[in-house]
Design a protein around this motif. Structure first.
Motif, short mmCIF file in Angstrom:
data_model
loop_
_atom_site.label_atom_id
_atom_site.label_comp_id
_atom_site.label_asym_id
_atom_site.label_seq_id
_atom_site.Cartn_x
_atom_site.Cartn_y
_atom_site.Cartn_z
N VAL A 278 1.28 4.32 -2.99
CA VAL A 278 1.27 5.77 -2.77
C VAL A 278 2.48 6.42 -3.45
N GLY A 279 3.66 5.80 -3.31
CA GLY A 279 4.85 6.33 -3.97
C GLY A 279 4.74 6.32 -5.48
N ALA B 136 8.54 12.47 -1.08
CA ALA B 136 7.72 11.29 -0.87
C ALA B 136 8.17 10.14 -1.76
N LEU C 276 1.96 6.49 -7.23
CA LEU C 276 1.02 7.54 -7.61
C LEU C 276 1.68 8.92 -7.53
N ALA C 277 2.52 9.12 -6.53
CA ALA C 277 3.23 10.39 -6.41
C ALA C 277 4.16 10.63 -7.59
N THR D 44 2.09 11.46 -10.59
CA THR D 44 1.54 12.81 -10.44
C THR D 44 2.57 13.85 -10.84
N ILE E 107 9.77 6.94 0.08
CA ILE E 107 8.99 5.70 -0.02
C ILE E 107 9.78 4.63 -0.76
N MET F 256 0.83 -1.21 0.00
CA MET F 256 0.00 0.00 0.00
C MET F 256 0.86 1.26 0.00
N ILE F 257 1.94 1.25 0.78
CA ILE F 257 2.83 2.41 0.82
C ILE F 257 3.50 2.60 -0.54
#
Length: 368
Positions: free
Chosen positions: A244-245, A343, A247-248, A251, A347, A240-241
């Motif tokens: 997030v990385g 991030a 997606l960052a 982005t 991550i 899950m972490i």
């Protein structure tokens, strides 16, 4: 049978076979991403190949004098290029360094004058292209169409600081902001030859503390890596972490394309894969590995460690210039750019370390 069902059907695979399967899965993701990048890398991509990752000079547009309805201009790619959009029914000319016709932004597209020296001097950010013999500002214009859209994007030395050495005021006091220049680029209306001026400012913005941002990155990465020492840790949390990385990272590269002038999903995708290939691969691979880990496969920690290392290297480190330069090439505040890159780096490093500790603990007799 697809790859996921194959994994389900073979629960007795040995650990090294599971790791080989995970590496194959991640490798396939990279290959398919590269093929997709070749397929979509069209001239519609907005991002210039030589766009800076960050800079300490801020280019600002103050306006066109006199104002021209339907025409707008902005600085893109941290000031590396100017973008003029012409939604009027008139033809706007950008003049070159000798006031010769350089670009025409017409309702049906953009044309460049192959006889203008500026066409070659502005071809790259460094301006290292030597104009050919026909490039004479006194010669009659010879127009060549470069775009079907009424949007011109070009490097312009008048709006940037091009010297290798900083201005004297900056060299004397780099920790203070300085107004470097009030610049202008001449424009002309092709129908009546009336002239206009595109005006702007160039400022030195003191860089942030690189030591502070790297320290914060290390602290966050160490905290995430320490999760590998927690006995109750499950690979799903690392997955899950890692998502997030990923997606960052995606982005950030998307934001770079938006800042570079991409309009619509297709131009964003084309620009990302044409100019931000490896950060995009790192982000997509992190998503894939994170999803794989959520399925609690035996090789999940290996997949997370491998993808985390790639995310840190290709998604974070390549954009780390924002830690020591003040102006980021995204349409959001520079602080946001630094937080996103922090991030991605933290991550990537952190989950790689945590997954390595998890694998080491699981390999010990009695490990789980």
């Amino acid at each position: 049978m697809n790859l996921w069902s194959a994994s389900t059907a073979c629960p007795t695979l040995k650990p090294h076979d599971q790791r080989r399967r995970a590496a194959t899965l991640l490798g396939a993701a990279a290959v398919w991403t590269a093929l997709l990048s070749w397929a979509v890398a069209t001239p519609a991509a907005a991002h210039a190949a030589d766009a800076p990752d960050a800079t300490n000079y801020r280019t600002t547009i103050t306006g066109i004098t006199p104002a021209l309805p339907g025409v707008s201009v902005r600085a893109i790619e941290a000031g590396a290029r100017l973008e003029l959009t012409n939604h009027s029914d008139r033809v706007v000319e950008v003049l070159g360094y000798s006031n010769e016709a350089y670009l025409e932004i017409r309702p049906d597209g953009v044309f460049e004058n192959v006889n203008s020296p500026a066409t070659y001097l502005n071809a790259t950010l460094q301006g290292g292209v030597v104009p050919p013999a026909n490039a004479d500002p006194a010669a009659a214009p010879q127009w060549r169409k470069t775009s079907d859209q009424p949007v011109a994007r070009w490097h312009d030395k008048r709006a940037r600081w091009t010297a290798l050495q900083p201005p004297p005021a900056v060299a004397a006091d780099p920790g203070t902001g300085h107004r470097i220049a009030d610049w202008s680029v001449p424009l002309r209306m092709a129908d009546d030859l009336s002239t206009l001026e595109l005006r702007g400012t160039l400022d030195w913005v003191p860089p942030p503390s690189a030591a502070l941002w790297w320290s914060l990155t290390i602290v966050v990465a160490a905290a995430l890596a320490a999760l590998g020492l927690v006995a109750a840790l499950r690979v799903q949390l690392l997955g899950m972490i890692l998502i997030v990385g990923g997606l960052a990272a995606l982005t950030y590269v998307t934001a770079r394309e938006i800042d570079a002038g991409a309009r619509g999903a297709w131009e964003i995708v084309a620009g990302v894969f044409a100019s931000e290939l490896w950060p995009a691969v790192a982000g997509l691979t992190a998503l894939l590995a994170g999803g794989y880990a959520l399925r609690n496969r035996p090789s999940g920690p290996f997949a997370v460690a491998l993808a985390g290392a790639g995310l840190a290297l290709f998604g974070g480190l390549v954009n780390a210039a924002v830690f020591f330069r003040s102006v980021a090439p995204i349409p959001w505040p520079d602080l946001v750019a630094r937080l996103i890159v922090l991030a991605v780096l933290a991550i990537g490093i952190g989950v790689c370390g945590a997954a390595a500790l998890l694998m080491r603990r699981s390999a010990r007799p009695g490990g789980n």
